[in-house]
Write an enzyme that holds these catalytic residues in place. Structure first.
Site, short mmCIF file in Angstrom:
data_model
loop_
_atom_site.label_atom_id
_atom_site.label_comp_id
_atom_site.label_asym_id
_atom_site.label_seq_id
_atom_site.Cartn_x
_atom_site.Cartn_y
_atom_site.Cartn_z
N GLU A 158 -46.17 10.03 -14.09
CA GLU A 158 -46.02 10.77 -12.90
C GLU A 158 -45.14 11.52 -12.50
O GLU A 158 -43.91 11.62 -13.22
CB GLU A 158 -46.11 9.49 -11.86
CG GLU A 158 -46.03 9.84 -10.28
CD GLU A 158 -45.96 8.69 -9.22
OE1 GLU A 158 -46.00 7.53 -9.77
OE2 GLU A 158 -46.42 8.91 -8.20
N ASN B 119 -54.87 6.79 -4.55
CA ASN B 119 -53.83 5.75 -5.32
C ASN B 119 -53.29 4.93 -4.08
O ASN B 119 -53.09 5.54 -3.04
CB ASN B 119 -52.90 6.56 -6.10
CG ASN B 119 -51.64 5.62 -6.20
OD1 ASN B 119 -51.78 4.74 -7.00
ND2 ASN B 119 -50.64 5.76 -5.68
N GLU B 120 -53.12 3.72 -4.21
CA GLU B 120 -52.78 3.05 -3.06
C GLU B 120 -53.05 3.35 -1.74
O GLU B 120 -52.16 3.88 -0.77
CB GLU B 120 -51.23 2.96 -3.16
CG GLU B 120 -50.55 2.21 -4.74
CD GLU B 120 -49.34 1.65 -4.83
OE1 GLU B 120 -48.52 2.35 -4.15
OE2 GLU B 120 -49.10 0.91 -5.93
N TYR C 118 -46.71 -5.34 -9.34
CA TYR C 118 -45.25 -5.21 -9.93
C TYR C 118 -44.74 -6.53 -9.92
O TYR C 118 -44.90 -7.25 -8.95
CB TYR C 118 -44.63 -4.26 -9.28
CG TYR C 118 -45.02 -2.78 -9.68
CD1 TYR C 118 -44.53 -2.05 -10.83
CD2 TYR C 118 -45.87 -2.12 -8.65
CE1 TYR C 118 -44.98 -1.01 -11.33
CE2 TYR C 118 -46.18 -0.73 -8.97
CZ TYR C 118 -45.79 -0.39 -10.36
OH TYR C 118 -46.15 1.34 -10.54
N GLU D 88 -51.64 -0.11 -12.63
CA GLU D 88 -50.13 -0.25 -12.35
C GLU D 88 -49.51 -1.55 -12.42
O GLU D 88 -49.84 -2.38 -11.74
CB GLU D 88 -49.51 0.72 -11.22
CG GLU D 88 -49.57 2.05 -11.17
CD GLU D 88 -49.19 2.65 -9.75
OE1 GLU D 88 -48.09 2.28 -9.34
OE2 GLU D 88 -49.80 3.66 -9.42
N GLN E 41 -44.08 2.83 -15.75
CA GLN E 41 -44.62 3.84 -16.31
C GLN E 41 -44.06 4.13 -17.79
O GLN E 41 -42.73 3.80 -17.98
CB GLN E 41 -44.43 5.34 -15.51
CG GLN E 41 -44.79 5.06 -13.96
CD GLN E 41 -44.60 6.22 -13.15
OE1 GLN E 41 -44.49 7.36 -13.85
NE2 GLN E 41 -44.91 6.13 -11.82
#
Ligand code: AHR
Length: 517
Positions: A47, A201-202, A273, A327, A377
């Site tokens: 990203e 995204n999100e 996460y 992710e 990432q």
């Protein structure tokens, strides 16, 4: 692993329980092969954030650092080496502010634009997006690695029209629509044939702050008139961790017709996460208690997979839509960055390697539910495989896990019973062409396991293994000591068709087994 490597990793014979570790009896069932482990579970993500693109992947065409058209050569070579199957770009949060036309055309004519992420970096850092790395550079990178691109469309601040133009630009055959001519004028006549597309995204957060019902309405608008030149795999922005209401709210908003025929959605993106960003659990300096907390928290992903999957099945009865965990990884507080402007970068230690192994094993055990997973990432960021600073480049312990786990790619998962799975040793197993691969993560800081491995209905004739471990739980590869931690041979014995190996504390092991025919 080649046959030669497979054999060379099988040195001396050890007897059961020789090391004085805890005994554990593992049973594998190679004759009950189940779902295929998609290579896409080993996906990656880059990203426009901190030092991921600029300074990480992209060094620039004029750089003295070895590069191919501006792309860091060692990055390409190492990603090839681990057979990286896909790469997601341009975000992340960045995707919902990105306008793809800013990143095509002659590099010196590209606009300089605002990057949502940069204002957070210390004063003095150039917070402007130069757009030197755009669609062509990214797709060239994927072609050189030999992986599939996964592009995330801008739903938060973009329009369906803008996305459709991008699809046509990437995929329309030569001599058809104007976007194909535009692509050819920018140096690429043949289409890129991008298959994986994320629709935002999100979207519950930085991607628009939608309610699930609102995002469902947007999703329908974005996908209903898609220019389809190939077999597209469409990924909707799914939940954050355990937000079951997001999954439920989105899926129940869709009319029954959505789930019939050619469902215009193939993946439901779950982000999880192992986050300690608001704590004193740091990436470099941490205690045994911090280590255990990370393992415990990371393990939650298994429960999330099961819970979201169950709700998905209530609407999509045949489970045609799969989970895409695009992710995942560890996330510690800021302060340990490779450089201050590399926001969200952190050191990657043995702890993160054990965590990565544990998660990959979980993904295998749920292979029928998951179409793709992307560690976040890939370089200079959270749970990275590489750290780079100028011409310095290092493979982290997480890279080594990806390399050790390669035999699982495209194999079929087999039942693997480990009695300790709940509070100690964890793992998974697969079979491909008469070869069984068993991978194990031992998160215990002090217990080694004397594992005896039986193969129901089959017999092992030879086996070899490798192990990643260190006496220091904080061990990491740094620019000064880039090879501090890397896989070493693991002693595996074969007797009477069974195997035995001692799995040391805080380690990741990979064992290859050849079965008698
Ligand atoms: O990976 C870092 C950020 O975490 C991504 O941009 C975003 O999608 C997530 O919140």
């Amino acid at each position: 692993m080649t046959r030669r490597a497979f054999l060379s990793a099988a040195p001396a014979f050890v007897t059961f329980g020789q090391s004085g570790g805890a005994g554990v009896s593992i049973e594998l069932r190679p004759q009950e092969a189940g779902a295929g482990i998609s290579p896409h579970l080993y996906g990656h993500f880059i990203e426009h954030l901190g030092g991921v693109i600029y300074g990480g992947v992209w060094v620039g065409r004029q750089s003295k650092i070895p590069n191919v058209n501006g792309l860091r050569k060692t990055f390409i070579d190492d990603m090839k080496r681990i057979q990286a199957p896909n790469l997601r770009w341009p975000g992340g949060c960045f995707a919902d502010g990105y306008h793809w036309r800013d990143g095509v055309g002659a590099p010196h004519e590209r606009p300089r634009t605002y990057n949502f992420w940069h204002p957070r970096v210390p004063k003095g850092f150039n917070d402007t997006e130069t757009n030197q790395f755009g669609t062509h550079e990214f797709l060239e990178l994927c072609e050189r690695i030999g992986c599939e691109p996964y592009l995330a469309a801008n739903v938060g601040t973009g329009t369906p029209r803008e996305w459709y133009d991008w699809i046509q630009y990437c995929n329309a055959p030569e001599g058809t629509v104007s976007q194909a001519a535009e692509r050819a004028a920018n140096g690429r006549a043949r289409p890129f044939n991008v298959r994986f597309w994320g629709v935002g995204n999100e979207s519950w957060g930085c991607g628009g702050f939608f309610r699930p019902q609102e995002y469902a309405n947007e999703y329908r608008r974005f996908v209903s008139q898609l220019p389809r030149y190939n077999d597209m795999f469409l990924i909707a922005a799914g939940p954050s961790g355990g937000d079951l209401n997001w999954t439920r709210g989105f899926l129940e908003t869709m009319p029954p017709s959505f789930y019939r025929g050619r469902v215009p959605m193939h993946g439901w993106a779950l982000h999880y996460y192992t986050s300690f960003r608001e704590s004193n659990n740091r990436s470099k300096e941490f205690s045994a208690e911090h280590w255990n907390a990370v393992i415990e928290n990371g393990r939650r992903i298994e429960n999330l997979i099961e819970s979201h999957w169950k709700i998905m099945g209530e609407h999509d009865k045949e489970h045609r839509i799969k989970l895409v965990i695009d992710e995942w990884g560890t996330w510690y507080p800021t302060g340990d960055e490779v450089r201050p402007e590399y926001i969200l970068s952190q050191q990657v230690t043995l702890r993160d390697a054990v965590h990565a192994a544990m998660n990959l094993d979980i993904f295998h055990r749920h292979a029928e539910k998951i179409a793709m997973a992307n560690i976040a990432q890939t370089v200079n960021c959270l749970h990275s495989l590489f750290l780079a600073d100028g011409d310095k480049f290092v493979r982290t312990p997480a890279y080594h896990v990806y390399e050790m786990y390669m035999p699982h790619l495209g194999a079929r998962v087999i039942p693997c019973r480990i009695p300790e799975m709940k509070n100690g040793l964890m793992g998974s197993a697969s079979i491909k062409g008469g070869r069984v691969t068993l991978t194990l993560a031992n998160p215990s800081l002090d217990t080694s396991f004397d594992a005896s491995v039986q193969l129901a209905g089959a017999s092992a004739v030879e086996a070899g293994g490798r192990v990643l471990t260190d006496s220091d739980m904080r061990a990491a590869n740094t620019f000064d000591a880039p090879e501090r931690i890397k896989p070493a041979p693991l002693r595996v014995s074969v007797a009477g068709g069974k195997l035995a190996a001692t799995i040391p504390p805080k380690s990741v092991a990979s064992i290859g087994i050849r079965l008698a025919t």
